[in-house]
Design an enzyme around this catalytic site. Sequence first.
Site, PDB file in Angstrom:
ATOM      1  CB  THR A 118     -15.471 -10.506   8.879  1.00  0.00           C
ATOM      2  OG1 THR A 118     -14.750 -10.156  10.079  1.00  0.00           O
ATOM      3  CG2 THR A 118     -14.488 -10.958   7.830  1.00  0.00           C
ATOM      4  CB  SER A 158      -0.970   0.003   1.184  1.00  0.00           C
ATOM      5  OG  SER A 158      -2.038  -0.876   0.937  1.00  0.00           O
TER       6      SER A 158
END
Length: 389
Positions: free
Chosen positions: A152, A90
């Site tokens: 989730t 990232s």
Amino acid sequence: MNNNIKAPFRRLRRVAVTALAVTLLATPGVATADSRPELQGAAQGFVDVGFAGMQLRVHDQRGEWVGSAGVRKLGETAKPPTNGLFRIGSNTKTFVATVVLQLVAENKIGLDASVSEYLPRFGMDPRITVRMLLQHTSGVFNYTGDYYNGTTMPGLPSTGQEWVDNRFRTYQPDELVRFALAKPALFAPGTDWNYSNTNYTIAGLLIEKVTGRSYAEELRRRILWPLGLSGTVVPGARPEIPGPHAHGYYHYQDAGRPKTVDVTRQNPSLLFAAGDLISTTQDLRKFFSALVGGELLPDSLLAEMRTPHPKANYGLGLFVEDAGCGVKVLRHNGSTIGYGALMYSTLDGSRTLTASITAGNVEADLAEGYPKALDKLLRAVFCGGQATN
């Protein structure tokens, strides 16, 4: 590939790594390992918690120090090359945000314009702005899977045996975006914060739309070539790391049995413009120093980039945080399965830290051991070894 200061490698929570003996190597032209025992000890800490190898570069008032720890490849004794290439995950987002903001400076993109004006083919919520993409406040689902308000939500294959079986698959960026947009928005645009790779894949497509050139070509034209970042690669769908490098491994459970796979070769197209770049510690230092030093953006946009969202301390493509002892730092860490990367700088650019971490074949202590190792490293570089708490 979320990135908080205590655990920037959420994906690496599922990645196992090995504890190996460490020797820090000197690089010609920089300080020797013996001259910086605090850095030697900090690197030792990462190996002790289970990482296979580490490359570390520190630049401060004492000059530049470069070293490596652990091994380049399991079963061998050679250390990771200090000029090695690695997957930066990232940290890619900081590069992409910089290009987008350069286009803002050229009046080719409006920072607070609706993304749908530029990319109408996706039918996005017109309230989503370019700024929201860069700051992760769009509410768009993360296509690699999400976790929001205690729930989730699975995404495309990104962990376990399913990822291993699909690690050479080529994804198209439009495919990634459409998958994400088919999921319900997590919140109304601009009302909350949630890290999402989808935001930056869309930003990469935005770059392509307004320039008429590929994201890779535009990144090379605007950042890589001007700064001489010869070790930074936009790999597309190519699975190889094209140069000296340490191997990364994935240790996981399959049907209750532990497995370890060498995942050095993997198709990074799953992370188009969100986590696909390959680089070196030297190139990351050059890039971040140029960015912080005002070489890549006008002052007004650099100030926008460095203004953090109150919930997450995330500006436009980077975090703004306290490293401890009252020292503010800019950073963006990242990971892919098998690899992690660190990129830190003080606000004035006088001290920088860039590093690569590779995973091995045992489960690392990422809940307690990794945050402690990171804290020790930050103390050594930014706080003169002082405790940060």
